[in-house]
Design an enzyme around this catalytic site. Structure first.
Site, PDB file in Angstrom:
ATOM      1  CG  ASN A  24      -6.081   4.832  10.666  1.00  0.00           C
ATOM      2  OD1 ASN A  24      -6.830   3.964  11.122  1.00  0.00           O
ATOM      3  ND2 ASN A  24      -6.408   6.100  10.641  1.00  0.00           N
ATOM      4  CG  ASP A  34      -8.653   7.673   6.442  1.00  0.00           C
ATOM      5  OD1 ASP A  34      -8.150   7.209   7.475  1.00  0.00           O
ATOM      6  OD2 ASP A  34      -9.743   7.296   5.982  1.00  0.00           O
ATOM      7  N   GLY A 119       2.244  10.842   2.623  1.00  0.00           N
ATOM      8  CA  GLY A 119       1.899  12.023   3.432  1.00  0.00           C
ATOM      9  C   GLY A 119       2.339  11.794   4.866  1.00  0.00           C
ATOM     10  CB  VAL A 120       0.291  11.081   7.889  1.00  0.00           C
ATOM     11  CG1 VAL A 120       0.483  10.530   9.280  1.00  0.00           C
ATOM     12  CG2 VAL A 120      -0.560  12.326   7.910  1.00  0.00           C
ATOM     13  CE1 TYR A 121       0.206   6.355   8.978  1.00  0.00           C
ATOM     14  CE2 TYR A 121      -0.169   4.593   7.403  1.00  0.00           C
ATOM     15  CZ  TYR A 121      -0.480   5.237   8.594  1.00  0.00           C
ATOM     16  OH  TYR A 121      -1.502   4.751   9.393  1.00  0.00           O
TER      17      TYR A 121
HETATM   18  N1  APR Z   1      -7.245  13.552  -2.951  1.00  0.00           N
HETATM   19  C1  APR Z   1      -6.133  12.891  -3.357  1.00  0.00           C
HETATM   20  N2  APR Z   1      -5.002  12.811  -2.623  1.00  0.00           N
HETATM   21  C2  APR Z   1      -4.996  13.454  -1.430  1.00  0.00           C
HETATM   22  C3  APR Z   1      -6.123  14.161  -0.930  1.00  0.00           C
HETATM   23  C4  APR Z   1      -7.280  14.192  -1.750  1.00  0.00           C
HETATM   24  N3  APR Z   1      -8.393  14.824  -1.375  1.00  0.00           N
HETATM   25  N4  APR Z   1      -5.791  14.678   0.295  1.00  0.00           N
HETATM   26  C5  APR Z   1      -4.507  14.318   0.529  1.00  0.00           C
HETATM   27  N5  APR Z   1      -4.026  13.601  -0.511  1.00  0.00           N
HETATM   28  C6  APR Z   1      -2.691  13.046  -0.713  1.00  0.00           C
HETATM   29  C7  APR Z   1      -1.550  13.682   0.029  1.00  0.00           C
HETATM   30  O1  APR Z   1      -1.108  14.855  -0.663  1.00  0.00           O
HETATM   31  C8  APR Z   1      -0.514  12.574  -0.054  1.00  0.00           C
HETATM   32  O2  APR Z   1       0.226  12.696  -1.270  1.00  0.00           O
HETATM   33  O3  APR Z   1      -2.712  11.707  -0.248  1.00  0.00           O
HETATM   34  C9  APR Z   1      -1.355  11.287  -0.133  1.00  0.00           C
HETATM   35  C10 APR Z   1      -1.255  10.389   1.076  1.00  0.00           C
HETATM   36  O4  APR Z   1      -1.137  11.183   2.246  1.00  0.00           O
HETATM   37  P1  APR Z   1      -2.000  10.851   3.572  1.00  0.00           P
HETATM   38  O5  APR Z   1      -3.412  11.124   3.303  1.00  0.00           O
HETATM   39  O6  APR Z   1      -1.315  11.548   4.681  1.00  0.00           O
HETATM   40  O7  APR Z   1      -1.861   9.256   3.722  1.00  0.00           O
HETATM   41  P2  APR Z   1      -0.648   8.374   4.240  1.00  0.00           P
HETATM   42  O8  APR Z   1       0.676   9.053   4.083  1.00  0.00           O
HETATM   43  O9  APR Z   1      -0.868   7.039   3.606  1.00  0.00           O
HETATM   44  O10 APR Z   1      -0.909   8.294   5.808  1.00  0.00           O
HETATM   45  C11 APR Z   1      -2.052   7.596   6.242  1.00  0.00           C
HETATM   46  O11 APR Z   1      -2.831   9.471   7.486  1.00  0.00           O
HETATM   47  O12 APR Z   1      -4.808  10.484   7.202  1.00  0.00           O
HETATM   48  C12 APR Z   1      -4.165   9.573   7.970  1.00  0.00           C
HETATM   49  O13 APR Z   1      -5.881   8.053   8.642  1.00  0.00           O
HETATM   50  C13 APR Z   1      -4.755   8.195   7.813  1.00  0.00           C
HETATM   51  O14 APR Z   1      -3.478   7.365   9.624  1.00  0.00           O
HETATM   52  C14 APR Z   1      -3.589   7.367   8.220  1.00  0.00           C
HETATM   53  C15 APR Z   1      -2.406   8.118   7.615  1.00  0.00           C
END
Ligand code: APR
Length: 172
Positions: A24, A34, A119-121
């Site tokens: 983020n 993350d 994911g979260v986004y």
């Molecule tokens: N290895 C690979 N991929 C992973 C792992 C891992 N260990 N853990 C989660 N993922 C995948 C999720 O399944 C998803 O498909 O990473 C992808 C991105 O999801 P998020 O981690 O939620 O990232 P994003 O959607 O870009 O949101 C970013 O989430 O974690 C917080 O600090 C981060 O605020 C930021 C936001």
């Protein structure tokens, strides 16, 4: 010829020169990938991130990787999905482009991407996969230094989407 490979699993386990983190804007850690990367890399990663002064959406910044097997972590900030009218597709493409540029500048030969923003986004996974694959494929064609890019899918849904799309890419 540079390659694209698909992997199902945990990006923190990848034995590559650099892993990309879906961070983020604060770069101070979070959940999802993350959180996994910060947990695996250890507390020194946060210390280095503290002095990076954050990161804009679509941009990318590099740090050491500390306890990870990779040499570097490239932190990029994906767009939050707001329906697709706020330049999200272009910002997501910039995450891949800028991460690859930073990798090139740091003589990275093998690089692993998570499914940024899906994911979260809440970026729609199928559209995100298409943007990721098109952007990386175009970039790899225009240079020879980066040898292999791995798309690391943690969840089955993303894995199936990427598998389907990469089969079509191979047939093109
Ligand atoms: N290895 C690979 N991929 C992973 C792992 C891992 N260990 N853990 C989660 N993922 C995948 C999720 O399944 C998803 O498909 O990473 C992808 C991105 O999801 P998020 O981690 O939620 O990232 P994003 O959607 O870009 O949101 C970013 O989430 O974690 C917080 O600090 C981060 O605020 C930021 C936001």
């Amino acid at each position: 010829m540079p390659q694209i490979e698909l992997v199902r699993g945990d990006i923190t386990k990848m034995e590559v020169d650099a892993v990309v983190n879906a961070a983020n804007k604060s770069l101070l850690g979070g959940g999802g990938v993350d959180g996994a990367i910060h947990r695996a890399a250890g507390p020194e990663l946060l210390e280095e991130c503290r002095v990076l002064n954050g990161c804009e959406t679509g941009e990318a910044k590099i740090t050491k990787s500390y306890m990870l097997t990779a040499k570097y972590i490239i932190h990029t900030v994906g767009p939050v999905w707001h329906g697709g009218e706020k330049n999200e597709p272009e910002l997501l493409a910039n995450c891949y482009k800028n991460s690859l540029q930073v990798a090139l500048k740091n003589k990275v030969k093998t690089l692993a991407f998570p499914n940024i923003s899906t994911g979260v986004y809440r970026f729609p996974k199928t559209m995100a996969a298409g943007i990721a694959i098109r952007t990386v494929n175009k970039f790899l064609k225009e240079q020879k230094k980066i040898k292999t890019v791995y798309f690391v899918c943690f969840d089955e849904e993303n894995y199936d989407i990427y598998k389907e799309k990469l089969i079509h890419l191979a047939l093109e």
